[in-house]
Design an enzyme around this catalytic site. Structure first.
Site, PDB file in Angstrom:
ATOM      1  CE  LYS A  49       1.797   4.071  -0.021  1.00 43.33           C
ATOM      2  NZ  LYS A  49       1.562   4.297   1.420  1.00 43.33           N
ATOM      3  CD  GLU A  94      -4.321   3.221   8.132  1.00 42.18           C
ATOM      4  OE1 GLU A  94      -3.858   4.289   7.720  1.00 42.18           O
ATOM      5  OE2 GLU A  94      -4.225   2.146   7.496  1.00 42.18           O
TER       6      GLU A  94
END
Length: 391
Positions: A125, A179
């Protein structure tokens, strides 16, 4: 909040931390953190008033970029800030410079290259970012912008940091992050990584369907699992009784749906501060990729921007080690009348470049929608996003 903008500001769901002025600053990079971490530990331990002593600031994304950490001359920790949008009148509401620079075309090409590299096994990723630079006719009122961001994102973390101390024209990083990288209270550590996202929709039925599709999406579930596995593996040697749900939940901001997982554990070493934990976790695959080294190399090869403190970690640590560190996303860098808005997207082998562009456009609207009238500030939009609106 006061009329002047403090050097550091962080308003979360339960507490607000303000740092004004600088008593002592700390210098170094993430490549060699031990010296400045030890200096910070020593400075906090030696404080005349340990209960009031704290260090605030941010870690950059890049390994060789400077950290921005300091002991404020005056610090205030208080309850959650209940901002209203009433202060928004002071924000610049003028048309942007249509010659503003945007890297959207290069971003689409970069996503295609990265997805191909992942399918070829070069990495698992990578997170790619882009920026849009705007010019307004007057300096935005940062306090007013913070008030609007806070009112619109009451469950997130609204923040501001002077990233160029001593400059005649301040440069501030301003945003509203959803977050939490980590929170430490005593021996309890909590991290809530987000990965896997979908833009929200004004139509409530379609909006709920987007949330449901996100939860079912193999691509987004895979992207999320990579991040959770990394955070768990990073915290496991440092904690005991590490707990997390195997199935993610869908969390919402005004512009995005996200897959989210709460991870909680008990520290083995009570002397391990929240800042040391942040250094151990940062950067997670939510902002960099996996493997980390390979992802950094691909980011350096494909991205056309210096991230600075975007996708870094911003927060505070107190004497004794407690503190909160968030992921510095959904933000803009403001210098005078120049506003540079950042956004990124996690790329895996099945990523669609146009959909990833749409995701970054939606994320940019967190700041742009608070700063200027929405019809004047929409970033470039993908073919898929425009078609979605027309259905």
């Amino acid at each position: 909040m006061r009329a002047d903008v403090p050097a550091f500001f962080l308003a979360g769901p339960t507490r607000t931390v303000v740092g004004e002025g600088e008593r002592e600053s700390f210098h170094g990079t993430l490549r060699a953190p031990e010296r400045w971490l030890a200096e910070i530990d020593g400075a906090l331990a030696a404080s005349d008033d340990p209960r009031a002593a704290l260090v605030v600031g941010a870690l950059p994304f890049g390994e060789d970029a400077p950290v921005r950490l300091f002991r404020p001359a005056r610090a205030l920790v208080s309850d959650a800030w209940g901002a209203t949008t009433g202060a928004s009148r002071a924000i610049a509401r003028t048309p942007i410079d249509r010659a503003a620079h945007d890297e959207s075309g290069g971003f689409v090409d970069a996503v295609a290259q990265a997805a191909g590299a992942i399918r070829g096994g070069a990495l698992k990723k990578v997170v790619l970012a882009r920026a849009t630079e705007l010019t307004v006719d007057q300096r935005p009122d940062v306090n007013a912008l913070l008030a609007v961001l806070r009112a619109r994102n009451p469950h997130g973390f609204t923040y501001s940091l002077d990233v160029a101390p001593g400059a005649s024209d301040p440069t501030r990083l301003v945003g509203a992050s959803p977050e939490l990288l980590l929170s430490r209270r005593g021996t309890t550590v909590v991290s809530v990584p987000l990965a896997g996202s979908s833009p929200r929709c004004a139509d409530p039925i379609e909006d709920r369907e987007r949330a449901a599709r996100l939860l079912r999406s193999p691509k987004d579930r895979h992207e999320h699992e990579i991040v959770v596995e990394h955070v768990v593996a990073s915290l496991a040697p440092l904690t005991r009784a590490l707990r997390f749900e195997r199935e993610p939940v869908v969390s919402a901001t005004p512009t995005m749906w996200h897959l989210s997982t709460r991870i909680e554990g008990t520290l083995r070493d009570r002397d391990l501060s929240s800042l040391r934990l942040a250094v151990a976790l940062h950067p997670t695959p939510a902002v960099c990729g996996l493997p980390t080294r390979a992802a950094r190399e691909w980011i350096a090869r494909l991205e056309a921007l210096d991230r600075g403190y975007f996708t870094g970690a911003l927060g505070y640590t107190r004497a004794g080690g407690d503190g909160d560190w968030i992921v510095a996303i959904r933000c803009a860098e403001i210098a005078g009348a120049r506003v540079r808005v950042f956004a990124g997207a996690g790329i895996v082998g099945s990523s669609d470049p146009e959909l990833e562009l749409a995701e970054t456009s939606a994320k940019m609207r967190t700041v742009l929608g608070a700063l200027l009238p929405s019809r004047e500030v929409d970033p470039p939009r993908s073919h898929a996003e425009r078609a979605d609106d027309e259905r």
